[in-house]
Design a protein around this motif. Structure first.
Motif, PDB file in Angstrom:
ATOM      1  N   GLY A  22       0.816  -1.201   0.000  1.00  0.00           N
ATOM      2  CA  GLY A  22       0.000   0.000   0.000  1.00  0.00           C
ATOM      3  C   GLY A  22       0.851   1.253   0.000  1.00  0.00           C
ATOM      4  O   GLY A  22       2.080   1.203   0.126  1.00  0.00           O
ATOM      5  N   GLU A  23       0.199   2.377  -0.141  1.00  0.00           N
ATOM      6  CA  GLU A  23       0.902   3.659  -0.165  1.00  0.00           C
ATOM      7  C   GLU A  23       1.654   3.867   1.142  1.00  0.00           C
ATOM      8  O   GLU A  23       1.128   3.659   2.225  1.00  0.00           O
ATOM      9  CB  GLU A  23      -0.106   4.786  -0.378  1.00  0.00           C
ATOM     10  N   GLY A  24       2.904   4.251   1.036  1.00  0.00           N
ATOM     11  CA  GLY A  24       3.726   4.483   2.213  1.00  0.00           C
ATOM     12  C   GLY A  24       4.471   3.249   2.696  1.00  0.00           C
ATOM     13  O   GLY A  24       5.365   3.361   3.539  1.00  0.00           O
ATOM     14  N   ARG A  26       7.139   0.185   2.150  1.00  0.00           N
ATOM     15  CA  ARG A  26       8.318  -0.044   1.321  1.00  0.00           C
ATOM     16  C   ARG A  26       8.913  -1.434   1.494  1.00  0.00           C
ATOM     17  O   ARG A  26       9.810  -1.816   0.729  1.00  0.00           O
ATOM     18  CB  ARG A  26       9.396   1.013   1.609  1.00  0.00           C
ATOM     19  N   SER A 227      -6.194   4.358 -11.333  1.00  0.00           N
ATOM     20  CA  SER A 227      -5.301   3.715 -10.364  1.00  0.00           C
ATOM     21  C   SER A 227      -4.114   3.126 -11.086  1.00  0.00           C
ATOM     22  O   SER A 227      -4.214   2.629 -12.194  1.00  0.00           O
ATOM     23  CB  SER A 227      -6.049   2.587  -9.613  1.00  0.00           C
TER      24      SER A 227
END
Length: 229
Positions: A22-24, A26, A227
């Motif tokens: 997901g976003e954020g 890593r 997306s």
């Protein structure tokens, strides 16, 4: 000499795991990696430490793992072999798209680069495999396209199925039976959180109702999908 099949499987699993972050995020959690490979967490950790010593991954204890630039290129080349083999088995050998994943899992570790290049040329330098997954280039580059899923695309607008992200044979047969394979046009008519369902209008205006989990695995493109896929 090519890396061992075990190394290749780990690199590929990490590559695919990174694509799902997901976003954020890593790092791929070690528990997720172990589950994807069907091994014990301790086994996965031991192997990842070895990969880190070889410069193929970056490992952070208790946090997770990500590929280094070298590891990412190797993983992309494994995916290239896998996806070209799948397409060859469908187009040339006549196997169903629900049959080829396990076969490709075996063959991807033994075919030569020369044979893969010949297959690529024979198939006309395809960009995607039978499931719509992008095929990396010979130098490990992979195209990124704008897409959404049947859960996130605009409603009441015609979109085209571009990719099915679950390789489970039973799921692929389900998708085929409902005419939701790549290339098919479909329209989302309704999403119902209470019943956990998505109602679609598909081929010849046929109404189809599928679960939200299934809908999340079908990627589509259209004028307003945005997306990153």
């Amino acid at each position: 000499m090519l890396p061992s099949s075990t190394v290749e499987n780990y690199l590929k699993a990490i590559y695919l795991g990174e694509a799902q972050l997901g976003e954020g995020q890593r790092l791929v959690p070690m528990g997720q990696l172990a589950a994807a490979l069907g091994v014990a967490p301790g086994t996965a950790t031991t192997m990842v430490k070895t990969l880190a010593e070889s410069g193929l991954v970056e490992y952070e204890p208790y946090n997770g793992v990500r590929l280094s630039a070298a590891g990412e290129k190797l993983a992309a080349l494994v995916l290239r072999r896998h996806r070209l083999i799948e397409l060859f088995l469908v187009r040339v050998m006549g196997l169903g798209w629900d049959e080829v994943h396990d076969e490709a899992e075996q063959l991807e570790h033994v075919v030569s680069d020369r044979l893969i290049e010949r297959i690529d040329d024979m198939l006309g330098r395809p960009e995607v495999d039978p499931h719509g997954d992008p095929i990396p280039t010979a130098d490990g580059q992979i195209a990124r396209h704008e897409s959404a899923t049947l859960l996130t695309c605009p409603m009441r607008q015609r979109v085209t199925v571009t990719r099915v992200t679950d390789q489970d044979a039973a799921f692929l047969r389900f998708i085929e039976q409902h005419h939701l394979m790549p290339g098919e046009d479909v329209e989302v008519e309704a999403r119902d959180e209470v019943s956990d369902s998505v109602r679609l209008k598909g081929r010849a205006n046929q109404r189809i109702t599928i679960g939200t989990r299934a809908a999340s695995k079908v990627r589509v493109s259209g004028s307003d999908t945005s997306s990153r896929g």
